[in-house]
Design a protein around this motif. Structure first.
Motif, mmCIF file in Angstrom:
data_model
loop_
_atom_site.group_PDB
_atom_site.id
_atom_site.type_symbol
_atom_site.label_atom_id
_atom_site.label_comp_id
_atom_site.label_asym_id
_atom_site.label_seq_id
_atom_site.Cartn_x
_atom_site.Cartn_y
_atom_site.Cartn_z
ATOM 1 N N LEU A 64 9.506 80.096 -4.161
ATOM 2 C CA LEU A 64 9.370 78.397 -4.577
ATOM 3 C C LEU A 64 10.093 78.300 -5.779
ATOM 4 O O LEU A 64 9.674 78.789 -6.959
ATOM 5 N N HIS A 65 11.278 78.133 -5.741
ATOM 6 C CA HIS A 65 12.255 77.931 -6.887
ATOM 7 C C HIS A 65 13.174 76.660 -6.796
ATOM 8 O O HIS A 65 13.558 76.370 -5.693
ATOM 9 N N LYS A 66 13.894 76.229 -7.738
ATOM 10 C CA LYS A 66 14.863 75.077 -7.670
ATOM 11 C C LYS A 66 16.006 75.812 -7.024
ATOM 12 O O LYS A 66 16.642 76.714 -7.188
ATOM 13 N N ARG A 67 16.551 75.220 -5.667
ATOM 14 C CA ARG A 67 17.912 75.851 -5.242
ATOM 15 C C ARG A 67 18.915 75.269 -5.865
ATOM 16 O O ARG A 67 19.069 74.150 -5.792
ATOM 17 N N PRO A 68 20.061 76.127 -6.060
ATOM 18 C CA PRO A 68 21.246 75.339 -6.621
ATOM 19 C C PRO A 68 21.655 74.664 -5.456
ATOM 20 O O PRO A 68 21.727 75.000 -4.226
ATOM 21 N N GLY A 69 22.326 73.437 -5.917
ATOM 22 C CA GLY A 69 22.730 72.415 -4.770
ATOM 23 C C GLY A 69 21.816 71.732 -4.158
ATOM 24 O O GLY A 69 22.248 70.858 -3.273
ATOM 25 N N SER A 70 20.414 71.666 -4.620
ATOM 26 C CA SER A 70 19.617 70.649 -4.192
ATOM 27 C C SER A 70 19.804 69.442 -4.876
ATOM 28 O O SER A 70 20.331 69.442 -5.893
ATOM 29 N N ARG A 71 19.425 68.419 -4.063
ATOM 30 C CA ARG A 71 19.595 67.090 -4.547
ATOM 31 C C ARG A 71 18.388 66.302 -4.838
ATOM 32 O O ARG A 71 18.286 64.929 -4.596
ATOM 33 N N THR A 72 17.411 67.107 -5.378
ATOM 34 C CA THR A 72 16.099 66.458 -5.462
ATOM 35 C C THR A 72 16.329 65.932 -6.923
ATOM 36 O O THR A 72 17.186 66.349 -7.945
ATOM 37 N N LEU A 73 15.590 64.668 -7.235
ATOM 38 C CA LEU A 73 15.608 63.841 -8.529
ATOM 39 C C LEU A 73 14.767 64.474 -9.843
ATOM 40 O O LEU A 73 15.100 64.189 -11.032
ATOM 41 N N SER A 74 13.922 65.491 -9.529
ATOM 42 C CA SER A 74 13.122 65.993 -10.599
ATOM 43 C C SER A 74 13.363 67.716 -10.753
ATOM 44 O O SER A 74 13.424 68.354 -9.699
ATOM 45 N N GLU A 75 13.760 68.072 -11.904
ATOM 46 C CA GLU A 75 13.899 69.426 -12.232
ATOM 47 C C GLU A 75 12.547 70.099 -12.253
ATOM 48 O O GLU A 75 12.326 71.238 -12.065
ATOM 49 N N HIS A 76 11.408 69.309 -12.312
ATOM 50 C CA HIS A 76 9.981 69.759 -12.498
ATOM 51 C C HIS A 76 9.426 69.958 -11.188
ATOM 52 O O HIS A 76 8.184 70.426 -11.373
ATOM 53 N N ARG A 77 10.090 69.499 -10.250
ATOM 54 C CA ARG A 77 9.448 69.436 -8.776
ATOM 55 C C ARG A 77 10.273 70.378 -7.893
ATOM 56 O O ARG A 77 11.307 70.533 -7.822
ATOM 57 N N ILE A 78 9.509 71.141 -7.095
ATOM 58 C CA ILE A 78 10.123 72.040 -6.049
ATOM 59 C C ILE A 78 9.996 71.157 -4.688
ATOM 60 O O ILE A 78 8.685 71.036 -4.225
ATOM 61 N N CYS A 79 10.891 70.584 -4.318
ATOM 62 C CA CYS A 79 10.691 69.483 -3.140
ATOM 63 C C CYS A 79 10.935 70.369 -1.569
ATOM 64 O O CYS A 79 11.692 71.099 -1.664
ATOM 65 N N LEU A 80 9.969 69.886 -0.916
ATOM 66 C CA LEU A 80 9.972 70.647 0.520
ATOM 67 C C LEU A 80 10.281 69.597 1.485
ATOM 68 O O LEU A 80 9.449 68.518 1.525
ATOM 69 N N GLY A 81 11.025 69.736 2.692
ATOM 70 C CA GLY A 81 11.327 68.702 3.631
ATOM 71 C C GLY A 81 12.100 69.182 4.856
ATOM 72 O O GLY A 81 13.004 70.269 4.647
ATOM 73 N N ARG A 82 12.623 68.351 5.647
ATOM 74 C CA ARG A 82 13.450 68.610 6.681
ATOM 75 C C ARG A 82 14.885 68.205 5.864
ATOM 76 O O ARG A 82 15.899 68.643 6.876
ATOM 77 N N SER A 83 15.327 67.359 5.167
ATOM 78 C CA SER A 83 16.526 67.149 4.685
ATOM 79 C C SER A 83 17.179 68.217 4.023
ATOM 80 O O SER A 83 16.426 69.063 3.202
ATOM 81 N N HIS A 84 18.469 68.522 4.197
ATOM 82 C CA HIS A 84 19.231 69.700 3.492
ATOM 83 C C HIS A 84 19.173 69.536 2.043
ATOM 84 O O HIS A 84 19.557 70.430 1.384
#
Length: 183
Positions: free
Chosen positions: A81-101
Protein backbone atom coordinates in the motif's frame (compact mmCIF):
# COMPACT_ATOMS: atom_id res chain seq x y z
CA UNK A 1 12.43 -4.84 6.00
CA UNK A 2 13.91 -1.96 4.01
CA UNK A 3 12.44 -3.40 0.80
CA UNK A 4 8.89 -2.57 1.91
CA UNK A 5 9.71 0.84 3.44
CA UNK A 6 7.43 0.02 6.41
CA UNK A 7 4.30 0.13 4.26
CA UNK A 8 1.54 -2.38 5.01
CA UNK A 9 0.36 -4.90 2.44
CA UNK A 10 -2.88 -6.37 1.14
CA UNK A 11 -2.74 -10.11 0.58
CA UNK A 12 -5.20 -10.88 -2.22
CA UNK A 13 -6.02 -14.46 -3.22
CA UNK A 14 -6.95 -15.09 -6.85
CA UNK A 15 -8.65 -18.49 -6.88
CA UNK A 16 -8.85 -20.66 -9.96
CA UNK A 17 -12.27 -21.22 -11.50
CA UNK A 18 -13.54 -24.61 -10.26
CA UNK A 19 -14.75 -25.67 -13.73
CA UNK A 20 -12.02 -24.34 -16.03
CA UNK A 21 -9.04 -24.10 -13.68
CA UNK A 22 -8.25 -20.62 -15.05
CA UNK A 23 -7.76 -17.39 -13.13
CA UNK A 24 -9.54 -14.06 -13.68
CA UNK A 25 -7.12 -12.55 -16.22
CA UNK A 26 -8.32 -8.94 -15.80
CA UNK A 27 -7.73 -9.15 -12.04
CA UNK A 28 -4.32 -10.79 -12.54
CA UNK A 29 -3.30 -8.10 -15.02
CA UNK A 30 -4.34 -5.30 -12.66
CA UNK A 31 -2.52 -6.88 -9.71
CA UNK A 32 0.65 -7.31 -11.77
CA UNK A 33 0.41 -3.71 -12.99
CA UNK A 34 -0.01 -2.22 -9.51
CA UNK A 35 2.81 -4.31 -8.07
CA UNK A 36 5.33 -4.00 -10.88
CA UNK A 37 4.47 -0.62 -12.35
CA UNK A 38 3.75 -2.31 -15.67
CA UNK A 39 1.55 -5.02 -17.05
CA UNK A 40 4.53 -7.25 -17.75
CA UNK A 41 5.05 -10.53 -15.88
CA UNK A 42 7.49 -10.25 -12.99
CA UNK A 43 10.54 -12.52 -13.21
CA UNK A 44 11.36 -14.84 -10.29
CA UNK A 45 13.35 -13.39 -7.44
CA UNK A 46 17.12 -13.64 -7.83
CA UNK A 47 17.59 -13.95 -4.08
CA UNK A 48 15.68 -17.23 -3.81
CA UNK A 49 12.72 -15.85 -1.89
CA UNK A 50 9.35 -17.39 -2.74
CA UNK A 51 8.10 -14.09 -4.17
CA UNK A 52 9.30 -11.58 -6.72
CA UNK A 53 10.12 -7.94 -6.27
CA UNK A 54 9.79 -5.33 -8.96
CA UNK A 55 11.12 -1.85 -9.53
CA UNK A 56 8.82 0.81 -10.89
CA UNK A 57 10.34 2.02 -14.19
CA UNK A 58 12.25 5.27 -13.77
CA UNK A 59 12.87 4.86 -10.04
CA UNK A 60 16.08 3.64 -8.47
CA UNK A 61 14.52 1.98 -5.47
CA UNK A 62 12.17 -0.93 -5.12
CA UNK A 63 8.58 0.19 -4.58
CA UNK A 64 6.43 -2.90 -4.93
CA UNK A 65 6.43 -6.61 -4.31
CA UNK A 66 4.27 -9.46 -5.38
CA UNK A 67 3.94 -12.86 -3.81
CA UNK A 68 3.05 -15.15 -6.68
CA UNK A 69 3.17 -18.40 -4.72
CA UNK A 70 0.74 -21.11 -5.51
CA UNK A 71 -1.93 -21.42 -2.86
CA UNK A 72 -3.83 -24.57 -3.72
CA UNK A 73 -5.19 -23.88 -7.20
CA UNK A 74 -5.01 -20.12 -6.67
CA UNK A 75 -2.41 -17.40 -6.57
CA UNK A 76 -1.76 -15.10 -3.64
CA UNK A 77 -0.63 -11.55 -4.39
CA UNK A 78 0.95 -9.20 -1.86
CA UNK A 79 0.30 -5.60 -2.84
CA UNK A 80 2.25 -2.90 -1.00
CA UNK A 81 0.00 0.00 0.00
CA UNK A 82 1.84 3.05 -1.30
CA UNK A 83 1.24 5.97 -3.64
CA UNK A 84 1.73 4.69 -7.18
CA UNK A 85 3.67 6.94 -9.54
CA UNK A 86 1.27 8.12 -12.20
CA UNK A 87 -1.87 7.63 -10.11
CA UNK A 88 -4.45 10.35 -10.56
CA UNK A 89 -5.77 10.46 -7.02
CA UNK A 90 -6.55 13.86 -5.54
CA UNK A 91 -4.97 13.39 -2.12
CA UNK A 92 -1.35 12.67 -1.29
CA UNK A 93 -2.47 11.37 2.11
CA UNK A 94 -4.79 8.65 0.80
CA UNK A 95 -3.97 5.39 -0.91
CA UNK A 96 -6.94 4.96 -3.22
CA UNK A 97 -8.21 1.56 -4.32
CA UNK A 98 -10.69 0.73 -7.06
CA UNK A 99 -11.33 -0.49 -10.59
CA UNK A 100 -10.16 2.71 -12.34
CA UNK A 101 -6.62 2.83 -13.73
CA UNK A 102 -6.00 6.14 -11.93
CA UNK A 103 -6.04 4.56 -8.45
CA UNK A 104 -2.96 3.63 -6.43
CA UNK A 105 -4.20 0.03 -6.17
CA UNK A 106 -6.18 -1.16 -9.20
CA UNK A 107 -8.48 -4.15 -8.74
CA UNK A 108 -10.18 -5.08 -12.01
CA UNK A 109 -13.13 -6.95 -10.59
CA UNK A 110 -16.80 -6.30 -11.49
CA UNK A 111 -17.79 -6.03 -7.81
CA UNK A 112 -15.22 -3.27 -7.16
CA UNK A 113 -16.27 0.35 -7.86
CA UNK A 114 -14.15 2.78 -9.88
CA UNK A 115 -13.11 4.43 -6.61
CA UNK A 116 -14.08 1.86 -4.00
CA UNK A 117 -12.15 2.76 -0.84
CA UNK A 118 -9.02 4.40 0.46
CA UNK A 119 -6.45 3.82 3.17
CA UNK A 120 -5.10 6.52 5.45
CA UNK A 121 -2.38 6.45 8.07
CA UNK A 122 -3.10 7.78 11.53
CA UNK A 123 -0.70 8.46 14.37
CA UNK A 124 2.20 6.03 14.62
CA UNK A 125 1.49 2.76 12.88
CA UNK A 126 -2.31 3.06 12.84
CA UNK A 127 -4.05 2.51 9.50
CA UNK A 128 -7.65 3.17 8.56
CA UNK A 129 -9.82 2.10 5.64
CA UNK A 130 -12.69 4.24 4.37
CA UNK A 131 -15.42 3.16 1.95
CA UNK A 132 -15.74 5.81 -0.77
CA UNK A 133 -19.50 5.28 -1.20
CA UNK A 134 -18.98 2.17 -3.30
CA UNK A 135 -21.89 0.32 -4.88
CA UNK A 136 -21.10 -3.09 -3.31
CA UNK A 137 -19.67 -1.88 -0.02
CA UNK A 138 -16.54 -2.51 2.01
CA UNK A 139 -16.45 -4.87 4.98
CA UNK A 140 -13.82 -5.16 7.71
CA UNK A 141 -14.04 -8.27 9.90
CA UNK A 142 -17.54 -8.86 8.39
CA UNK A 143 -18.74 -5.39 9.46
CA UNK A 144 -20.14 -3.26 6.62
CA UNK A 145 -18.54 0.18 6.66
CA UNK A 146 -20.64 3.29 6.46
CA UNK A 147 -19.57 5.39 3.46
CA UNK A 148 -16.84 7.88 4.29
CA UNK A 149 -16.47 6.66 7.90
CA UNK A 150 -12.98 5.43 8.82
CA UNK A 151 -12.40 2.10 10.52
CA UNK A 152 -9.04 1.15 11.97
CA UNK A 153 -7.47 -2.00 10.54
CA UNK A 154 -4.72 -4.19 11.93
CA UNK A 155 -2.57 -7.01 10.71
CA UNK A 156 -4.65 -10.08 9.92
CA UNK A 157 -7.92 -8.19 9.38
CA UNK A 158 -9.95 -9.46 6.44
CA UNK A 159 -11.28 -6.66 4.23
CA UNK A 160 -13.85 -7.20 1.48
CA UNK A 161 -14.10 -4.79 -1.43
CA UNK A 162 -17.38 -5.91 -2.99
CA UNK A 163 -16.87 -9.66 -3.34
CA UNK A 164 -13.05 -9.41 -3.49
CA UNK A 165 -11.42 -10.44 -0.23
CA UNK A 166 -8.02 -9.26 1.01
CA UNK A 167 -6.05 -9.51 4.24
CA UNK A 168 -4.32 -6.45 5.71
CA UNK A 169 -0.79 -7.31 6.82
CA UNK A 170 2.18 -5.49 8.34
CA UNK A 171 5.62 -6.03 6.78
CA UNK A 172 6.86 -7.73 9.97
CA UNK A 173 3.99 -10.24 9.96
CA UNK A 174 4.46 -10.82 6.22
CA UNK A 175 8.15 -11.65 6.72
CA UNK A 176 7.30 -13.92 9.67
CA UNK A 177 4.89 -15.90 7.47
CA UNK A 178 7.48 -16.14 4.69
CA UNK A 179 10.20 -17.24 7.09
CA UNK A 180 7.97 -19.99 8.50
CA UNK A 181 6.79 -21.28 5.10
CA UNK A 182 8.59 -24.10 3.30
CA UNK A 183 10.66 -23.00 0.32
Amino acid sequence: MQLLHGAPLLLIPVPADSETGTHDQALLDSLEACTSGSGEPIPPSADGLPFSTATVPGEGERRGSVLARMSGDGLLYAVVLHKRPGSRTLSEHRICLGRSHGNDVVLRSPSVSKLHAWFARGEGQQYFVVDAGSHNGTRVRDVLLEPRKAMQVGSGDVIQFGSLEATFCTPADFWDVLAASPR
